[in-house]
Design an enzyme around this catalytic site. Structure first.
Site, PDB file in Angstrom:
ATOM      1  N   LYS A 147      33.852 -10.153 -16.690  1.00 42.89           N
ATOM      2  CA  LYS A 147      34.884  -9.765 -17.653  1.00 42.89           C
ATOM      3  C   LYS A 147      36.239  -9.612 -16.947  1.00 42.89           C
ATOM      4  O   LYS A 147      37.253 -10.135 -17.399  1.00 42.89           O
ATOM      5  CB  LYS A 147      34.488  -8.450 -18.336  1.00 42.89           C
ATOM      6  CG  LYS A 147      33.185  -8.549 -19.104  1.00 42.89           C
ATOM      7  CD  LYS A 147      32.853  -7.279 -19.843  1.00 42.89           C
ATOM      8  CE  LYS A 147      32.598  -6.090 -18.929  1.00 42.89           C
ATOM      9  NZ  LYS A 147      31.394  -6.215 -18.080  1.00 42.89           N
ATOM     10  N   THR A 148      36.211  -8.889 -15.838  1.00 39.65           N
ATOM     11  CA  THR A 148      37.455  -8.671 -15.107  1.00 39.65           C
ATOM     12  C   THR A 148      38.009 -10.003 -14.616  1.00 39.65           C
ATOM     13  O   THR A 148      39.206 -10.263 -14.704  1.00 39.65           O
ATOM     14  CB  THR A 148      37.199  -7.767 -13.887  1.00 39.65           C
ATOM     15  OG1 THR A 148      36.482  -6.638 -14.333  1.00 39.65           O
ATOM     16  CG2 THR A 148      38.487  -7.350 -13.247  1.00 39.65           C
ATOM     17  N   SER A 158      13.374  -1.747 -31.649  1.00 46.69           N
ATOM     18  CA  SER A 158      12.881  -3.089 -31.391  1.00 46.69           C
ATOM     19  C   SER A 158      11.479  -3.090 -30.779  1.00 46.69           C
ATOM     20  O   SER A 158      10.871  -4.139 -30.617  1.00 46.69           O
ATOM     21  CB  SER A 158      13.845  -3.858 -30.507  1.00 46.69           C
ATOM     22  OG  SER A 158      13.842  -3.309 -29.228  1.00 46.69           O
ATOM     23  N   LYS A 209      16.640 -10.482 -23.744  1.00 45.09           N
ATOM     24  CA  LYS A 209      15.199 -10.225 -23.819  1.00 45.09           C
ATOM     25  C   LYS A 209      14.401 -11.470 -23.450  1.00 45.09           C
ATOM     26  O   LYS A 209      13.416 -11.410 -22.710  1.00 45.09           O
ATOM     27  CB  LYS A 209      14.830  -9.768 -25.232  1.00 45.09           C
ATOM     28  CG  LYS A 209      15.323  -8.356 -25.547  1.00 45.09           C
ATOM     29  CD  LYS A 209      15.027  -8.013 -26.982  1.00 45.09           C
ATOM     30  CE  LYS A 209      15.436  -6.573 -27.282  1.00 45.09           C
ATOM     31  NZ  LYS A 209      15.272  -6.252 -28.691  1.00 45.09           N
TER      32      LYS A 209
HETATM   33  P1  ADP Z   1      32.778  -7.361 -14.858  1.00 44.03           P
HETATM   34  O1  ADP Z   1      34.238  -7.158 -14.999  1.00 44.03           O
HETATM   35  O2  ADP Z   1      32.164  -7.999 -16.059  1.00 44.03           O
HETATM   36  O3  ADP Z   1      32.013  -6.158 -14.453  1.00 44.03           O
HETATM   37  P2  ADP Z   1      33.518  -9.014 -12.647  1.00 44.03           P
HETATM   38  O4  ADP Z   1      34.576  -9.795 -13.306  1.00 44.03           O
HETATM   39  O5  ADP Z   1      33.945  -7.955 -11.718  1.00 44.03           O
HETATM   40  O6  ADP Z   1      32.516  -8.425 -13.702  1.00 44.03           O
HETATM   41  O7  ADP Z   1      32.532 -10.006 -11.902  1.00 44.03           O
HETATM   42  C1  ADP Z   1      31.811  -9.713 -10.730  1.00 44.03           C
HETATM   43  C2  ADP Z   1      31.836 -10.892  -9.786  1.00 44.03           C
HETATM   44  O8  ADP Z   1      31.101 -11.966 -10.321  1.00 44.03           O
HETATM   45  C3  ADP Z   1      33.207 -11.437  -9.534  1.00 44.03           C
HETATM   46  O9  ADP Z   1      33.338 -11.772  -8.204  1.00 44.03           O
HETATM   47  C4  ADP Z   1      33.277 -12.654 -10.438  1.00 44.03           C
HETATM   48  O10 ADP Z   1      34.155 -13.621  -9.927  1.00 44.03           O
HETATM   49  C5  ADP Z   1      31.851 -13.147 -10.378  1.00 44.03           C
HETATM   50  N1  ADP Z   1      31.487 -13.856 -11.603  1.00 44.03           N
HETATM   51  C6  ADP Z   1      31.013 -13.308 -12.756  1.00 44.03           C
HETATM   52  N2  ADP Z   1      30.799 -14.256 -13.683  1.00 44.03           N
HETATM   53  C7  ADP Z   1      31.100 -15.435 -13.115  1.00 44.03           C
HETATM   54  C8  ADP Z   1      31.065 -16.806 -13.574  1.00 44.03           C
HETATM   55  N3  ADP Z   1      30.654 -17.129 -14.809  1.00 44.03           N
HETATM   56  N4  ADP Z   1      31.457 -17.746 -12.727  1.00 44.03           N
HETATM   57  C9  ADP Z   1      31.848 -17.439 -11.482  1.00 44.03           C
HETATM   58  N5  ADP Z   1      31.897 -16.190 -10.982  1.00 44.03           N
HETATM   59  C10 ADP Z   1      31.528 -15.191 -11.789  1.00 44.03           C
END
Ligand code: ADP
Length: 781
Positions: free
Chosen positions: A363-364, A680, A723
């Site tokens: 998400k971030t 569920s 799931k």
């Molecule tokens: P969240 O904000 O959802 O908790 P982050 O954005 O911090 O997650 O993601 C954690 C790590 O995983 C980061 O280094 C991100 O770049 C990597 N990541 C997550 N999803 C993907 C994706 N679909 N492709 C490439 N890297 C990903």
């Protein structure tokens, strides 16, 4: 009292603002021609002049009527020519005298004087003695109070025995106005004179006392002011020694320059200049200077009008999103749509994106990609644990250690007024007695209000309307409804093992290799090894721990390369535990045999899906139902619903209809840790109960999820993708899903669809039909 009167002519000098008593020695300067002539005349005779005071001291050329008739016959003792035409004379008063007639006016005054010559003066009566004592006492008071006359004078005065002389001598010492002096001079009778003097002395003492009081007070004031001034000067001196003396002035100039040059709203400037002014007036040590400086620093460093130019190029945004993220097709699509709308409407007044999903799903990093594709700055602020409104809106400056809220702090960090602003974990915010942060946040996010967002500390509105807010949450349930209404929800769900593998290979591993200084040939890691890392060392929907474990492997490999001087480190499934230790998780893999009363359920948790083995055992008893394990209240309710169904259908199910009067049923959900979501598991529990009571085993390769009603209808549930992925990990090959969840199949990767058989059921009958082992299959394990 014996005295005689003697008449004689003598030169007369009118004195301005002065008078002389007998026995008194006085020096004064003479400048007027007439007076000089009179003096010269006296010198050629017997050195005697008659001195009397002018009634109006400011008259330059006094006439006959302008001086008092009573004066003092005096003897000139010394003359001294001063530069110019002035002569300084020293005279001694001899006797009182009064003018009988002015006999000549030019070239000097001459008058016929009746001189009173005391021949013998003695104390005549009690009254005189009393008066003398009183006057002496008062004089002593006067000397002590005023402290202007030396104490020795008292001794001299004490020795005087003649009452008239006593009065005259004392009069010559005390400060008197001319009027009082003249009164005393005109008192020829010693008793009268003493009395007059006593009254005057009393008055003077009063005045002296008041003066003293005033002086004391003035002195106190001055002392305080002087002390402060002195200390301040010392501080300046110390600062000068330390080379800090330019500080205040330089500092205020610096601030002024910054304020005037800075692109700051006029009203803020005005206020800031006022504060600078205040700063320059405060002593450097005052604690207030710190507060003012802090305020000025904030004012000058905030990006009031600083902004980056937006790039709204959908092609570019797509490229960047694709470059940084594997998969997430829907999410990317939704974001591009959102940006497209933004481009067309050219305004931010739309809903705010809220990315909802478990931790570590990117998400971030999606938000970051949005920022970089639009050429915007990026800031992130976590709302997790924010419970106080002031964290959003800041503290008033009167509050000790006041600071702006985190919104303004983040904007400062961004350095522009139009960054992408990620509000993380909006679902983890809570309110308490210190105010509700959600309502403050609502104002921040409301395009109608946020152009004048006022932080308590700044006291001025800051325009947040150009900020692009994006929020994230793990679940929607705990987001306050008014906030949720503002947001466009985009679900980011967990990844399958296959997706995780791809993400690890394409993004996480290259990133970690780079960070640990490893080249491609330094480390070899097969796909199977990565899958082992995923399944045995992490249990999560996202890839955060996976990234951590991969970082671990890279670090340890780098260490080996350096220590053992080798070129390539090979990590494989058999030596993986040398790098990561013993596996942290073992999957709840399918059972060896079909068992009675054991059913595989599926549950959703905030870190993804899990399988759970629900067990039911009937025991002799009185129809009690016992539930153990990690069971939420909702799950208990669905257990009851399942049992009610069994009771209603006991006959069809081949179950002793009285089971609830002669048997207790114990239901246990063993897999612990995270609280499971409730309803569920309804079908699972009902199935376990039926299996246990009918003593029919359940297929071991089957898993199920669904809510059950009292009448046995199966209702849809959420989290299907997670799931299903969990079931796949556990080795399940057939899954029963509620009929109405058919629509969720779009999310399931096609590879999974090929490997697993999905059955959509409408009621318990169908569930049991698929779950309970058929007689024919019984020997087939
Ligand atoms: P969240 O904000 O959802 O908790 P982050 O954005 O911090 O997650 O993601 C954690 C790590 O995983 C980061 O280094 C991100 O770049 C990597 N990541 C997550 N999803 C993907 C994706 N679909 N492709 C490439 N890297 C990903």
């Amino acid at each position: 009292m014996i005295y005689k009167k003697k008449k004689r002519n003598m030169p007369l000098i009118p004195l301005r603002g002065l008078s002389i008593f007998p026995y008194m020695v006085l020096h004064f300067d003479i400048g007027r021609d007439k007076s000089i002539n009179a003096l010269e005349e006296a010198m050629v005779n017997d050195s005697l002049v008659f001195l009397t005071s002018q009634t109006k001291p400011n008259i330059d050329m006094p006439g006959v009527d302008d001086f008092n008739k009573v004066g003092t016959v005096s003897k000139v003792k010394q003359m001294l020519k001063l530069p110019g035409d002035t002569i300084r004379v020293l005279v001694e008063g001899i006797n009182r005298g009064q003018i009988l007639e002015v006999t000549q006016e030019e070239p000097f005054f001459e008058a016929e004087i009746e001189e009173l010559i005391y021949e013998e003066e003695i104390i005549e009566d009690k009254k005189t003695e009393t008066l003398m004592r009183m006057v002496l006492g008062s004089f002593e008071d006067y000397v002590n109070t005023g402290k202007k006359i030396s104490g020795e004078v008292l001794d001299t005065v004490n020795e005087i025995e003649e009452p008239g002389k006593l009065a005259d001598v004392i009069s010559s010492y005390i400060t008197l106005d001319l009027e009082n002096k003249q009164k005393i001079l005109e008192a020829f009778d010693p008793n009268d004179r003493l009395e007059t003097l006593e009254v005057v002395l009393q008055e003077e003492i009063e005045i002296l006392k008041i003066e003293e009081k005033i002086n004391e007070r003035v002195k106190d004031q001055i002392n305080k002011v002087q002390k402060e001034h002195y200390l301040r000067e010392q501080i300046r001196a110390i600062q000068a020694e330390l080379g800090e003396d330019e500080s205040i002035e330089d500092e205020t100039n610096e601030y002024k320059e910054k304020i005037e040059k800075g692109d700051i709203p006029e009203e803020v400037k005005e206020k800031a200049l006022k504060e600078i002014n205040r700063l320059s007036k405060l002593p450097p040590s005052s604690p207030e200077t710190g507060i003012i400086r802090n305020y000025l620093d904030w004012i000058t460093e905030l990006p009031w009008n600083e902004e980056t130019e937006d790039i709204l190029d959908l092609k570019k945004s797509k490229d960047i999103l694709d470059r940084d993220h594997y998969g997430l097709k829907d999410v990317k699509e939704r974001i591009l749509e959102y940006l497209g709308v933004r481009k067309l409407s050219d305004s931010l007044k739309g809903p705010i994106i809220c990315l909802v999903g478990p931790p570590g799903v990117g998400k971030t990093s999606i938000a970051k990609s949005i920022a970089s594709s639009m050429g915007k700055e990026f800031v992130r602020m976590s709302l997790g644990g924010v419970r106080d409104e002031s964290e959003i809106r800041g503290h008033r400056r009167t509050y000790v250690g006041a600071m702006p809220g985190r919104i303004i702090s983040s904007i400062k960090k961004a350095g522009t007024n139009n960054p992408v602003f990620l509000l993380d974990e909006i679902d983890k915010m809570s309110g308490d007695f210190r105010g509700d942060p959600a309502s403050a946040l609502l104002e921040v996010l409301d395009p109608e209000q946020n152009s004048t967002f006022t932080d308590h500390f700044l006291e001025f509105p800051f325009d947040l309307s150009k900020v692009m807010f994006i929020t994230t949450a793990n679940t929607l349930n705990t987001i306050p409804a008014p906030l949720r209404d503002r947001m466009e929800i985009i679900q980011v769900s967990g990844y399958t093992e296959q997706e995780k593998l791809e993400i690890a290979k394409r993004y996480l591993l290259p990133k970690q290799k780079k960070e640990n200084g490893l080249s491609d040939k330094n480390l070899s890691l097969s796909d199977n090894t990565i899958i082992d890392v995923i399944s045995k060392y992490t249990r999560e929907a996202g890839v955060r721990n996976l990234e951590r474990e991969l970082a671990n492997i890279c670090r340890k490999s780098a260490k080996r390369i350096v220590e053992e001087d080798i070129e390539t480190v090979r990590v494989n499934t058999s030596n993986l535990n040398n790098y990561l230790g013993t596996p942290k998780f073992s999957y709840d893999l399918i059972a060896e045999e079909n068992e009675i009363g054991l059913v595989r359920g599926l549950a959703w948790t905030s870190v993804g899906g899990v399988t759970l083995s629900v067990e039911a055992t009937p025991m002799k008893g009185k129809g009690k139902i016992q539930l153990t394990g990690k069971l939420g209240d909702v799950m208990k309710e669905s257990a009851m619903a399942g049992i009610s169904y069994v009771r209603a259908h006991a006959a069809e199910l081949n179950i002793d209809e009285d089971f609830y009067t002669n048997k207790d049923i114990h239901i246990h959900v063993p897999e612990g840790g995270t609280p499971k979501d409730g309803p569920s598991a309804g079908v699972t529990m009902a199935t376990a109960v039926v299996s246990a009571l009918s003593e029919t085993p359940v297929y071991r390769t089957l898993a199920m999820t669904g809510e059950v009603t009292l009448r046995g209808r199966v209702l849809p549930v959420g989290g299907i993708k997670e799931k299903v992925l969990a079931a796949q990990r556990a080795g399940i090959t057939k899954i029963l899903l509620p009929w109405e969840n058919k629509k969720d199949m779009d999310d399931i990767p096609s590879k999974t669809k090929r490997e697993i058989e999905f059955v959509f059921v409408k009621d318990m009958e169908e569930v049991l039909d698929h779950a309970l082992v058929k007689k024919d299959d019984e020997n087939e394990n």
